[in-house]
Design a protein around this motif. Sequence first.
Motif, PDB file in Angstrom:
ATOM      1  N   GLU A   1      39.513  39.281  36.366  1.00 28.75           N
ATOM      2  CA  GLU A   1      38.442  39.198  37.376  1.00 28.75           C
ATOM      3  C   GLU A   1      38.861  38.369  38.586  1.00 28.75           C
ATOM      4  O   GLU A   1      38.573  38.728  39.726  1.00 28.75           O
ATOM      5  CB  GLU A   1      37.176  38.610  36.752  1.00 28.75           C
ATOM      6  CG  GLU A   1      36.560  39.484  35.693  1.00 28.75           C
ATOM      7  CD  GLU A   1      35.490  38.771  34.871  1.00 28.75           C
ATOM      8  OE1 GLU A   1      35.174  37.598  35.163  1.00 28.75           O
ATOM      9  OE2 GLU A   1      34.987  39.404  33.923  1.00 28.75           O
ATOM     10  N   GLU A   2      39.546  37.260  38.346  1.00 25.95           N
ATOM     11  CA  GLU A   2      39.980  36.399  39.445  1.00 25.95           C
ATOM     12  C   GLU A   2      41.062  37.072  40.275  1.00 25.95           C
ATOM     13  O   GLU A   2      41.101  36.934  41.488  1.00 25.95           O
ATOM     14  CB  GLU A   2      40.477  35.052  38.919  1.00 25.95           C
ATOM     15  CG  GLU A   2      39.442  33.944  38.932  1.00 25.95           C
ATOM     16  CD  GLU A   2      38.262  34.209  38.014  1.00 25.95           C
ATOM     17  OE1 GLU A   2      38.319  35.119  37.173  1.00 25.95           O
ATOM     18  OE2 GLU A   2      37.256  33.507  38.157  1.00 25.95           O
ATOM     19  N   ARG A   3      41.932  37.804  39.604  1.00 31.04           N
ATOM     20  CA  ARG A   3      42.985  38.489  40.354  1.00 31.04           C
ATOM     21  C   ARG A   3      42.375  39.485  41.333  1.00 31.04           C
ATOM     22  O   ARG A   3      42.794  39.576  42.483  1.00 31.04           O
ATOM     23  CB  ARG A   3      43.953  39.194  39.419  1.00 31.04           C
ATOM     24  CG  ARG A   3      45.102  39.827  40.197  1.00 31.04           C
ATOM     25  CD  ARG A   3      46.175  40.321  39.303  1.00 31.04           C
ATOM     26  NE  ARG A   3      47.318  40.778  40.069  1.00 31.04           N
ATOM     27  CZ  ARG A   3      48.397  41.262  39.513  1.00 31.04           C
ATOM     28  NH1 ARG A   3      48.495  41.331  38.197  1.00 31.04           N
ATOM     29  NH2 ARG A   3      49.395  41.670  40.256  1.00 31.04           N
ATOM     30  N   THR A   4      41.392  40.215  40.873  1.00 26.59           N
ATOM     31  CA  THR A   4      40.716  41.186  41.741  1.00 26.59           C
ATOM     32  C   THR A   4      40.009  40.465  42.889  1.00 26.59           C
ATOM     33  O   THR A   4      40.094  40.882  44.046  1.00 26.59           O
ATOM     34  CB  THR A   4      39.704  42.019  40.928  1.00 26.59           C
ATOM     35  OG1 THR A   4      40.403  42.687  39.878  1.00 26.59           O
ATOM     36  CG2 THR A   4      38.998  43.030  41.799  1.00 26.59           C
ATOM     37  N   TYR A   5      39.357  39.360  42.576  1.00 23.94           N
ATOM     38  CA  TYR A   5      38.589  38.622  43.584  1.00 23.94           C
ATOM     39  C   TYR A   5      39.505  38.010  44.658  1.00 23.94           C
ATOM     40  O   TYR A   5      39.269  38.173  45.852  1.00 23.94           O
ATOM     41  CB  TYR A   5      37.757  37.530  42.916  1.00 23.94           C
ATOM     42  CG  TYR A   5      36.953  36.720  43.886  1.00 23.94           C
ATOM     43  CD1 TYR A   5      35.776  37.214  44.419  1.00 23.94           C
ATOM     44  CD2 TYR A   5      37.385  35.458  44.286  1.00 23.94           C
ATOM     45  CE1 TYR A   5      35.034  36.482  45.333  1.00 23.94           C
ATOM     46  CE2 TYR A   5      36.656  34.711  45.200  1.00 23.94           C
ATOM     47  CZ  TYR A   5      35.483  35.228  45.715  1.00 23.94           C
ATOM     48  OH  TYR A   5      34.760  34.493  46.631  1.00 23.94           O
ATOM     49  N   TYR A   6      40.550  37.289  44.235  1.00 19.99           N
ATOM     50  CA  TYR A   6      41.405  36.579  45.191  1.00 19.99           C
ATOM     51  C   TYR A   6      42.429  37.482  45.868  1.00 19.99           C
ATOM     52  O   TYR A   6      42.826  37.219  47.001  1.00 19.99           O
ATOM     53  CB  TYR A   6      42.095  35.391  44.522  1.00 19.99           C
ATOM     54  CG  TYR A   6      41.133  34.283  44.227  1.00 19.99           C
ATOM     55  CD1 TYR A   6      40.633  33.482  45.247  1.00 19.99           C
ATOM     56  CD2 TYR A   6      40.698  34.047  42.934  1.00 19.99           C
ATOM     57  CE1 TYR A   6      39.728  32.465  44.986  1.00 19.99           C
ATOM     58  CE2 TYR A   6      39.795  33.030  42.659  1.00 19.99           C
ATOM     59  CZ  TYR A   6      39.316  32.247  43.687  1.00 19.99           C
ATOM     60  OH  TYR A   6      38.422  31.254  43.421  1.00 19.99           O
ATOM     61  N   ASN A   7      42.882  38.508  45.173  1.00 15.24           N
ATOM     62  CA  ASN A   7      43.784  39.511  45.743  1.00 15.24           C
ATOM     63  C   ASN A   7      44.900  38.885  46.588  1.00 15.24           C
ATOM     64  O   ASN A   7      45.065  39.226  47.771  1.00 15.24           O
ATOM     65  CB  ASN A   7      42.968  40.522  46.559  1.00 15.24           C
ATOM     66  CG  ASN A   7      43.743  41.768  46.888  1.00 15.24           C
ATOM     67  OD1 ASN A   7      44.859  41.963  46.410  1.00 15.24           O
ATOM     68  ND2 ASN A   7      43.163  42.615  47.707  1.00 15.24           N
TER      69      ASN A   7
END
Length: 117
Positions: free
Chosen positions: A93-99
């Motif tokens: 989820e964080e990877r998608t959010y911070y990109n």
Amino acid sequence: MEVKDILHLAVEACDDKRAEDIIALDMDQVSMIADYFLICHGSNERQVQAIARSIKEKMDEHDIPVKRIEGLEHARWVLVDLGDIVCHVFHKEERTYYNIERLWGDASQVPIQVGND
């Protein structure tokens, strides 16, 4: 040991714990932070912790110092600082959010081989 050899060891450590979407960015011309960013993610906090610990253990096996590990307790975005390489181990989820791949879009992707690819 050369930086690319250390990068390969870190990739192996991530792959050993089934990290997903492992990529390496060549940061040399883009930032003074590090030569490479290694980015991957796990599907839950336990897997994120396992990936980060696997990187540390692999470096210890080869007497490569780990300068610092940040975020291991919450396991949403763990940084493993190897000096010339910074490993970003995200919760999905964080990877998608911070990109951060987009944030550092000027950096070229380094070809890496994982598993039996």
